[in-house]
Enzyme design. Sequence first.
Site, PDB file in Angstrom:
ATOM      1  N   CYS A 114       0.812  -1.223   0.000  1.00 31.66           N
ATOM      2  CA  CYS A 114       0.000   0.000   0.000  1.00 31.66           C
ATOM      3  C   CYS A 114       0.841   1.267   0.000  1.00 31.66           C
ATOM      4  CB  CYS A 114      -0.932   0.012   1.201  1.00 31.66           C
ATOM      5  SG  CYS A 114      -1.930  -1.449   1.280  1.00 31.66           S
ATOM      6  N   HIS A 253      -3.676   7.009   2.554  1.00 33.03           N
ATOM      7  CA  HIS A 253      -4.069   5.688   2.055  1.00 33.03           C
ATOM      8  C   HIS A 253      -5.384   5.305   2.730  1.00 33.03           C
ATOM      9  CE1 HIS A 253      -4.279   1.555   1.089  1.00 33.03           C
ATOM     10  NE2 HIS A 253      -3.802   1.102   2.237  1.00 33.03           N
ATOM     11  N   ASN A 283     -10.285  -0.546   0.430  1.00 35.85           N
ATOM     12  CA  ASN A 283      -8.832  -0.434   0.379  1.00 35.85           C
ATOM     13  C   ASN A 283      -8.343  -0.932  -0.972  1.00 35.85           C
ATOM     14  OD1 ASN A 283      -6.072  -0.798   0.594  1.00 35.85           O
ATOM     15  ND2 ASN A 283      -6.138  -1.705   2.641  1.00 35.85           N
TER      16      ASN A 283
HETATM   17  N1  ACO Z   1     -17.884  -8.947  10.307  1.00 29.52           N
HETATM   18  C1  ACO Z   1     -18.287  -9.165  11.569  1.00 29.52           C
HETATM   19  N2  ACO Z   1     -17.426  -9.473  12.559  1.00 29.52           N
HETATM   20  C2  ACO Z   1     -16.108  -9.528  12.244  1.00 29.52           C
HETATM   21  C3  ACO Z   1     -15.631  -9.304  10.932  1.00 29.52           C
HETATM   22  C4  ACO Z   1     -16.588  -9.011   9.944  1.00 29.52           C
HETATM   23  N3  ACO Z   1     -16.245  -8.758   8.663  1.00 29.52           N
HETATM   24  N4  ACO Z   1     -14.290  -9.421  10.939  1.00 29.52           N
HETATM   25  C5  ACO Z   1     -13.916  -9.715  12.187  1.00 29.52           C
HETATM   26  N5  ACO Z   1     -15.011  -9.784  12.978  1.00 29.52           N
HETATM   27  C6  ACO Z   1     -15.091 -10.067  14.405  1.00 29.52           C
HETATM   28  C7  ACO Z   1     -13.886 -10.800  14.923  1.00 29.52           C
HETATM   29  O1  ACO Z   1     -14.029 -12.194  14.735  1.00 29.52           O
HETATM   30  C8  ACO Z   1     -13.910 -10.418  16.389  1.00 29.52           C
HETATM   31  O2  ACO Z   1     -14.843 -11.214  17.054  1.00 29.52           O
HETATM   32  P1  ACO Z   1     -14.533 -11.769  18.541  1.00 29.52           P
HETATM   33  O3  ACO Z   1     -14.378 -10.538  19.390  1.00 29.52           O
HETATM   34  O4  ACO Z   1     -15.733 -12.593  18.832  1.00 29.52           O
HETATM   35  O5  ACO Z   1     -13.250 -12.543  18.392  1.00 29.52           O
HETATM   36  C9  ACO Z   1     -14.435  -8.994  16.360  1.00 29.52           C
HETATM   37  O6  ACO Z   1     -15.102  -8.831  15.102  1.00 29.52           O
HETATM   38  C10 ACO Z   1     -13.373  -7.941  16.496  1.00 29.52           C
HETATM   39  O7  ACO Z   1     -12.349  -8.238  15.547  1.00 29.52           O
HETATM   40  P2  ACO Z   1     -11.042  -7.392  15.464  1.00 29.52           P
HETATM   41  O8  ACO Z   1     -10.097  -8.022  14.476  1.00 29.52           O
HETATM   42  O9  ACO Z   1     -10.539  -7.131  16.845  1.00 29.52           O
HETATM   43  O10 ACO Z   1     -11.632  -6.039  14.869  1.00 29.52           O
HETATM   44  P3  ACO Z   1     -10.911  -4.679  14.692  1.00 29.52           P
HETATM   45  O11 ACO Z   1     -11.666  -3.638  15.401  1.00 29.52           O
HETATM   46  O12 ACO Z   1      -9.429  -4.760  14.912  1.00 29.52           O
HETATM   47  O13 ACO Z   1     -11.148  -4.406  13.133  1.00 29.52           O
HETATM   48  C11 ACO Z   1      -9.959  -4.519  11.064  1.00 29.52           C
HETATM   49  C12 ACO Z   1     -10.587  -5.305  12.174  1.00 29.52           C
HETATM   50  C13 ACO Z   1     -11.022  -3.715  10.358  1.00 29.52           C
HETATM   51  C14 ACO Z   1      -9.300  -5.491  10.074  1.00 29.52           C
HETATM   52  C15 ACO Z   1      -8.892  -3.571  11.647  1.00 29.52           C
HETATM   53  O14 ACO Z   1      -8.043  -4.285  12.535  1.00 29.52           O
HETATM   54  C16 ACO Z   1      -8.040  -2.915  10.603  1.00 29.52           C
HETATM   55  O15 ACO Z   1      -8.523  -2.139   9.799  1.00 29.52           O
HETATM   56  N6  ACO Z   1      -6.731  -3.151  10.637  1.00 29.52           N
HETATM   57  C17 ACO Z   1      -5.829  -2.529   9.680  1.00 29.52           C
HETATM   58  C18 ACO Z   1      -5.985  -3.184   8.363  1.00 29.52           C
HETATM   59  C19 ACO Z   1      -5.131  -2.501   7.342  1.00 29.52           C
HETATM   60  O16 ACO Z   1      -4.972  -1.313   7.347  1.00 29.52           O
HETATM   61  N7  ACO Z   1      -4.570  -3.269   6.446  1.00 29.52           N
HETATM   62  C20 ACO Z   1      -3.766  -2.719   5.418  1.00 29.52           C
HETATM   63  C21 ACO Z   1      -3.787  -3.754   4.412  1.00 29.52           C
HETATM   64  S1  ACO Z   1      -3.419  -3.139   2.867  1.00 29.52           S
HETATM   65  C22 ACO Z   1      -2.257  -4.068   2.014  1.00 29.52           C
HETATM   66  O17 ACO Z   1      -1.094  -3.964   2.260  1.00 29.52           O
HETATM   67  C23 ACO Z   1      -2.826  -4.986   0.928  1.00 29.52           C
END
Ligand code: ACO
Length: 328
Positions: A114, A253, A283
């Site tokens: 990214c 980003h 994203n």
């Molecule tokens: N729908 C519903 N529930 C979900 C989903 C979903 N799509 N995904 C995860 N959950 C659940 C999890 O299982 C968890 O449940 P639990 O508490 O029973 O275990 C709960 O939601 C919380 O999950 P977290 O992973 O703690 O959620 P978080 O608030 O951290 O959000 C997210 C997750 C959106 C992925 C966030 O961590 C994030 O945006 N991280 C950065 C990602 C990023 O910027 N990536 C860059 C990639 S780009 C590249 O290089 C290609």
Amino acid sequence: MVRGVRIAGVGSYAPDRILSNEDLARLVDTNDEWITTRTGMKRRHIAAADQATSDLAIEAGRRALARAGLSVGDIDAFVVATVTPDYPFPATACLVANGLGAPGKPAFDISIACSGFVYGLTVASGLVRSGVFSRVMLIGAESLSKITNYRDRSTCVLFGDGAGAVILEASERNCFLGSSLGADGSNPEVLFQPAGGSRYPASAQTVENSRHYIHMAGKEVFKFAVSKMVDSSLTALAEANLTPDDMAYLIPHQANLRIIDSATKYLKVDPEKVVVNIQEYGNTSSASIPLALAELDAGGKLKQDDVVVFVAFGGGLSWGAVAWRWSA
Ligand code: ACO
């Protein structure tokens, strides 16, 4: 020879097909409310089965040429930032240059996830400023849907496809104000595509175990993202003796609205100055910044001498920011 560089034109392209939060809720156990509050995303654009990354990049490149009033013969070199190349090799930029009608011109890819657009902008600006080339087309282009596991709710809600192109050209005025880039490869598994490279070559087993898709420890990525975005923005601005107060726009980003909001708060930037289109595209990795820049440009919002900061983070882990002065 050190000379100036400016952006002569911007263009973008996103495929027609839309994948909404409601569509995703039919694929995995998720819902609109979770996706909206945790990420800010509502829709993503998804490439057709026969559309590869170069197809998106070529369309964005054509639009940038039209916006700049240039023809492809005016471009000296092509750079594509992508983690979803058409093939592991050759470079997608070779296909893009050929598709745009410029076979024979130098072309190469940048692979830094990214952070690809900010790295690419730094490298391509350097090539123009040092006199190696007079005009370089830089395109951030991704078909992330092709490496997304639509059975994994923790990743499949996040990614979309698209491309954004800029044409960098030599200029008396220098618009490149400063850049701050970084990378830390000590823990690549935080965000990676495990199989298909030389560590785990593609096999029936890697496919069976879904190792050819994006794998991500979302929380780990989240933690480092905000501080790196803030630090690199401040450093890039400081290179030109500027502060966030001097910024007309911050173009981050588009990975997660909560990450963008936190960075906005730490940088003490007026949220009105922060460009956000994550609700429409999700994203799109290295395409997200040029897609947002193209929207800003098309909306007639950029004024002469506006200071714009582009900032990104991603796989590597990697991060970076570029401070830019807009010159119409
Ligand atoms: N729908 C519903 N529930 C979900 C989903 C979903 N799509 N995904 C995860 N959950 C659940 C999890 O299982 C968890 O449940 P639990 O508490 O029973 O275990 C709960 O939601 C919380 O999950 P977290 O992973 O703690 O959620 P978080 O608030 O951290 O959000 C997210 C997750 C959106 C992925 C966030 O961590 C994030 O945006 N991280 C950065 C990602 C990023 O910027 N990536 C860059 C990639 S780009 C590249 O290089 C290609």
